[in-house]
Enzyme design. Structure first.
Site, PDB file in Angstrom:
ATOM      1  N   HIS A  93       0.982  -0.878   0.183  1.00  0.00           N
ATOM      2  CA  HIS A  93      -0.154  -0.087   0.338  1.00  0.00           C
ATOM      3  C   HIS A  93       0.887   0.857   0.099  1.00  0.00           C
ATOM      4  O   HIS A  93       0.312   2.014   0.266  1.00  0.00           O
ATOM      5  CB  HIS A  93      -1.028   0.229   1.146  1.00  0.00           C
ATOM      6  CG  HIS A  93      -2.518  -0.919   0.341  1.00  0.00           C
ATOM      7  ND1 HIS A  93      -2.295  -1.948   0.665  1.00  0.00           N
ATOM      8  CD2 HIS A  93      -3.674  -0.466   0.744  1.00  0.00           C
ATOM      9  CE1 HIS A  93      -3.275  -2.416  -0.211  1.00  0.00           C
ATOM     10  NE2 HIS A  93      -3.882  -1.452  -0.196  1.00  0.00           N
ATOM     11  N   ASP A  96      -6.232   4.750   9.526  1.00  0.00           N
ATOM     12  CA  ASP A  96      -7.728   5.386   9.781  1.00  0.00           C
ATOM     13  C   ASP A  96      -8.058   3.998   8.536  1.00  0.00           C
ATOM     14  O   ASP A  96      -9.322   3.950   8.476  1.00  0.00           O
ATOM     15  CB  ASP A  96      -8.041   6.344   8.356  1.00  0.00           C
ATOM     16  CG  ASP A  96      -8.132   7.791   8.521  1.00  0.00           C
ATOM     17  OD1 ASP A  96      -8.016   7.947  10.517  1.00  0.00           O
ATOM     18  OD2 ASP A  96      -7.658   8.412   8.435  1.00  0.00           O
ATOM     19  N   GLU A 110      -9.881  14.071  14.208  1.00  0.00           N
ATOM     20  CA  GLU A 110      -9.694  13.981  12.415  1.00  0.00           C
ATOM     21  C   GLU A 110     -10.822  15.479  12.040  1.00  0.00           C
ATOM     22  O   GLU A 110     -11.332  16.503  12.475  1.00  0.00           O
ATOM     23  CB  GLU A 110      -9.816  13.253  11.810  1.00  0.00           C
ATOM     24  CG  GLU A 110      -8.642  11.673  11.956  1.00  0.00           C
ATOM     25  CD  GLU A 110      -8.924  11.181  11.281  1.00  0.00           C
ATOM     26  OE1 GLU A 110      -8.907  11.393  10.203  1.00  0.00           O
ATOM     27  OE2 GLU A 110      -7.751   9.511  11.300  1.00  0.00           O
TER      28      GLU A 110
HETATM   29  P1  FAD Z   1       4.052  -1.757   2.161  1.00  0.00           P
HETATM   30  O1  FAD Z   1       3.681  -0.646   1.493  1.00  0.00           O
HETATM   31  O2  FAD Z   1       4.230  -2.725   1.409  1.00  0.00           O
HETATM   32  O3  FAD Z   1       5.817  -1.078   2.669  1.00  0.00           O
HETATM   33  C1  FAD Z   1       5.517  -0.216   2.834  1.00  0.00           C
HETATM   34  C2  FAD Z   1       7.839   0.293   3.640  1.00  0.00           C
HETATM   35  O4  FAD Z   1       7.903  -0.344   4.358  1.00  0.00           O
HETATM   36  C3  FAD Z   1       8.519  -0.453   2.117  1.00  0.00           C
HETATM   37  O5  FAD Z   1       9.593   0.259   2.705  1.00  0.00           O
HETATM   38  C4  FAD Z   1       8.445  -1.842   3.101  1.00  0.00           C
HETATM   39  O6  FAD Z   1       9.870  -2.353   2.374  1.00  0.00           O
HETATM   40  C5  FAD Z   1       8.987  -1.434   4.423  1.00  0.00           C
HETATM   41  N1  FAD Z   1       8.031  -2.424   5.456  1.00  0.00           N
HETATM   42  C6  FAD Z   1       7.309  -2.970   4.912  1.00  0.00           C
HETATM   43  N2  FAD Z   1       6.795  -4.170   5.982  1.00  0.00           N
HETATM   44  C7  FAD Z   1       8.075  -4.055   7.147  1.00  0.00           C
HETATM   45  C8  FAD Z   1       8.421  -4.828   7.977  1.00  0.00           C
HETATM   46  N3  FAD Z   1       8.022  -5.981   8.565  1.00  0.00           N
HETATM   47  N4  FAD Z   1      10.015  -4.331   7.978  1.00  0.00           N
HETATM   48  C9  FAD Z   1      10.467  -3.826   7.684  1.00  0.00           C
HETATM   49  N5  FAD Z   1       9.856  -2.663   6.806  1.00  0.00           N
HETATM   50  C10 FAD Z   1       9.093  -2.821   6.306  1.00  0.00           C
HETATM   51  N6  FAD Z   1      -0.895   5.977   6.792  1.00  0.00           N
HETATM   52  C11 FAD Z   1      -0.932   6.502   7.838  1.00  0.00           C
HETATM   53  O7  FAD Z   1      -0.617   6.251   9.129  1.00  0.00           O
HETATM   54  N7  FAD Z   1      -2.258   6.349   8.619  1.00  0.00           N
HETATM   55  C12 FAD Z   1      -3.535   5.860   7.619  1.00  0.00           C
HETATM   56  O8  FAD Z   1      -5.121   6.300   7.920  1.00  0.00           O
HETATM   57  C13 FAD Z   1      -3.337   5.601   6.184  1.00  0.00           C
HETATM   58  N8  FAD Z   1      -4.249   5.406   5.815  1.00  0.00           N
HETATM   59  C14 FAD Z   1      -3.361   4.519   4.848  1.00  0.00           C
HETATM   60  C15 FAD Z   1      -4.445   4.298   3.386  1.00  0.00           C
HETATM   61  C16 FAD Z   1      -4.480   3.679   2.460  1.00  0.00           C
HETATM   62  C17 FAD Z   1      -5.504   3.136   1.164  1.00  0.00           C
HETATM   63  C18 FAD Z   1      -3.045   3.452   1.584  1.00  0.00           C
HETATM   64  C19 FAD Z   1      -3.088   2.622   0.779  1.00  0.00           C
HETATM   65  C20 FAD Z   1      -1.813   3.608   2.584  1.00  0.00           C
HETATM   66  C21 FAD Z   1      -2.804   4.186   4.038  1.00  0.00           C
HETATM   67  N9  FAD Z   1      -1.611   4.927   4.670  1.00  0.00           N
HETATM   68  C22 FAD Z   1      -1.694   5.102   6.098  1.00  0.00           C
HETATM   69  C23 FAD Z   1      -0.546   4.806   4.456  1.00  0.00           C
HETATM   70  C24 FAD Z   1      -0.018   3.404   5.100  1.00  0.00           C
HETATM   71  O9  FAD Z   1       0.592   3.247   6.588  1.00  0.00           O
HETATM   72  C25 FAD Z   1       1.910   2.988   4.222  1.00  0.00           C
HETATM   73  O10 FAD Z   1       2.157   3.022   2.959  1.00  0.00           O
HETATM   74  C26 FAD Z   1       2.532   2.321   4.798  1.00  0.00           C
HETATM   75  O11 FAD Z   1       3.149   1.621   4.292  1.00  0.00           O
HETATM   76  C27 FAD Z   1       1.436   0.511   3.593  1.00  0.00           C
HETATM   77  O12 FAD Z   1       1.195  -0.368   4.331  1.00  0.00           O
HETATM   78  P2  FAD Z   1       2.080  -1.927   3.725  1.00  0.00           P
HETATM   79  O13 FAD Z   1       1.338  -2.800   4.881  1.00  0.00           O
HETATM   80  O14 FAD Z   1       1.100  -2.103   2.833  1.00  0.00           O
HETATM   81  O15 FAD Z   1       3.581  -1.645   3.570  1.00  0.00           O
END
Ligand code: FAD
Length: 512
Positions: A99, A163, A276
């Site tokens: 994400h 969120d 918020e």
């Molecule tokens: P990924 O996109 O898979 O990874 C993000 C980063 O973290 C990459 O650099 C990855 O290599 C690293 N990473 C992932 N897992 C690990 C691990 N286990 N150890 C070390 N590094 C790791 N953010 C907020 O703070 N609040 C919100 O309300 C919020 N809402 C969102 C809603 C949507 C629909 C989306 C798309 C994003 C939202 N985000 C929000 C942003 C979100 O927190 C970040 O984009 C987060 O990185 C996404 O999580 P993911 O698990 O998909 O991580």
């Protein structure tokens, strides 16, 4: 002695993998031999490679050489060790749930570790709740939605959320994890007791404030640079019995922020457990965000207010109830909270929902034909009126292209641990704003232009904004982003990932 029938296939896969990885360090024609146990878990087929070359943003596409589908923490550790021991190490990124919106979870020509396979594997840490000690041990690959369901079954809950809950624990802890609870409890990274982390040399270390504290502080908000989070111990409290969820409209920006800040400054649970705010812009039909909350009879009036003022501001707060108070008592409470507020009279709505219903308010919708040129910023409070005039009125309202929610709410600096890697403005109160644009495959540039115009305006006006989920591509930009934290960030990188293996998609130590 009979030979194992799997040996020849094993060797073939090994050879394929080894040969494929030859191309990782092609210029040096080096190979990175991998341990046999990874042979069947490392995929180089187009389906695997394509799935790891995109993310929620759908704008950046970087192909890895291979994707690892681990079935254990040891698999990930073996992969990191292989890279570390290779003469030319290859980059490794973790895809928590994909994400990111700017390729932060990708690894061009390297290996992406897809945590989904660990999530779906029956063995391993998963989510273990300690009711006595009020914490949950959670695998870094787990989604917050599953943390919610598992803890709720025990009458408990983490205190700080995002969120949207279809994000991985490791992914949000690598950034910060913010939402309406942040003003009261800090971001998710302020609510973790302990981590297990695989560092860039393949060591698996446990860290906390008392044990390997440098690693612990670095990893939280550390953009995946120092280690791969395989377990997090998350603080829990009692889950509320129900939640009163209310929204009120403002036509005047100053009134809106004065009332938001009253809540944030008080930081008191008796007023709100979540705060918020958001913008409703005059750009056509009401968004689902409004239609899902307000009764249809009120929508024409809301839209005529938007027409009149161009932007109206919506304050959103919830209060938690731990005993089953009667709804009339709760209503009196609501009137008490809003009695001194300057919202537009008559435009206030409240409903009662379960805690789980509230936390799952943002649905999990995937649409591969969309792009998401998002921009998330932190803005110092002292310049918030300049931001309103220069950005919200002069850029956002005038361009009139914004799609998707625009969030706008304050938080308290003192709830963030200054030792974590996360960067925030240098003021007691700062705001977050999120432009959550949804666009078509071919027209994301107009939103990107708007995002850039916002940054340009802030630079010219001397507003020291900080990008959340930053998307910089050069080390110079990152140095500026980290400011006084940069020296420590760089030193800890040298200590915990000396060969720059981890999280190349962030483009910090491997600029494009
Ligand atoms: P990924 O996109 O898979 O990874 C993000 C980063 O973290 C990459 O650099 C990855 O290599 C690293 N990473 C992932 N897992 C690990 C691990 N286990 N150890 C070390 N590094 C790791 N953010 C907020 O703070 N609040 C919100 O309300 C919020 N809402 C969102 C809603 C949507 C629909 C989306 C798309 C994003 C939202 N985000 C929000 C942003 C979100 O927190 C970040 O984009 C987060 O990185 C996404 O999580 P993911 O698990 O998909 O991580």
């Amino acid at each position: 002695m009979a030979k194992s029938p799997s040996t020849p296939i094993h060797l073939i896969v090994m050879l394929l993998v080894t040969c494929f990885l030859c191309t990782v360090g092609k210029s040096n024609a080096l190979t990175c031999p991998l341990p046999p146990e990874l042979a069947t878990k490392l995929h180089v087929d187009p389906v695997a490679v394509d799935s790891a070359s995109t993310d929620y943003g759908n704008i950046v596409h970087s192909k890895p050489a291979a994707v690892l589908y681990p079935s254990s923490v040891e698999d990930i550790q073996s992969l990191v060790r292989s890279s570390y021991n290779c003469p030319i190490p290859f980059g490794i990124s973790v895809r928590g749930n994909g994400h990111s919106v700017n390729g932060q979870d990708m690894a061009r020509d390297g290996v992406v570790v897809d945590m989904k396979s660990l999530r779906e594997n029956k063995h391993g840490i998963k989510i273990r709740v300690s009711k006595n000690h009020l914490f949950a041990d959670v695998g870094g690959e787990q989604l917050w939605i599953d943390v919610l369901h598992t803890t709720a079954a025990q009458g408990l809950s983490p205190v700080s959320w995002t969120d949207f809950l279809y994000l991985s624990v490791g992914g949000t802890l690598s950034n910060a994890g913010i939402s309406g609870q942040t003003f009261l409890h800090g971001p998710q990274i302020s609510n973790v007791y302990e981590l297990d982390v695989i560092t860039g040399n393949g060591e698996l270390l446990t860290c906390s404030k008392r044990n390997n504290s440098d690693l612990f502080d670095s990893v939280l908000g550390g953009l995946g640079q120092f280690g791969i989070i395989t377990r997090a111990r998350i603080a829990l409290r009692s889950a509320p019995a129900k939640v009163r969820w209310s929204r009120a409209f403002y036509s005047n920006f100053s009134d809106f922020i004065i009332d938001q800040e009253r809540i944030v400054r008080g930081g008191q649970r008796d007023v709100a457990n979540y705060l918020e705010g958001s913008l409703v812009l005059d750009n056509g039909t009401p968004t689902e965000w409004i239609t899902s909350f307000f009764p249809p009879t009120q929508l024409p009036q809301i839209m005529s207010l938007v027409k009149k003022y161009g932007i109206i501001y919506c304050l959103e707060l919830t209060k938690y109830y731990f005993v089953d108070d009667t709804e009339s008592e709760i209503d009196q409470d609501l009137q008490q909270v809003f009695k001194d507020f300057a919202h537009i009279p008559g435009f206030i709505d409240a409903k009662f929902v379960s805690h789980q219903e509230f936390l799952t308010r943002v649905p999990n919708v995937e649409n591969e034909s969309q792009t998401h040129p998002w921009q998330n910023l932190f803005i110092p409070k002292s310049r918030i009126s300049d931001f309103n005039l220069g950005v919200l009125r002069e850029i956002v309202l005038k361009r009139n292209i914004t799609t998707g929610p625009v969030l706008f709410y304050p938080m308290n600096r003192h709830k963030w641990d200054a030792k974590s890697s996360a960067v925030i403005p240098d003021e007691d109160i700062f705001y977050t704003t999120s432009f959550l644009h949804a666009s078509g495959i071919d027209n994301w540039q107009v939103y990107d232009d708007q995002n850039k115009a916002v940054i340009r305006f802030c630079e010219e006006a001397g507003i020291k904004i900080v990008k959340y989920l930053a998307d910089y591509t050069t080390m110079e930009e990152w140095i500026e982003h980290f400011g006084s934290k940069w020296t420590t960030f760089r030193e800890r990188k040298a200590q915990y990932d000396p060969k720059n293996i981890l999280s190349p998609g962030q483009k910090i130590f491997n600029s494009i």
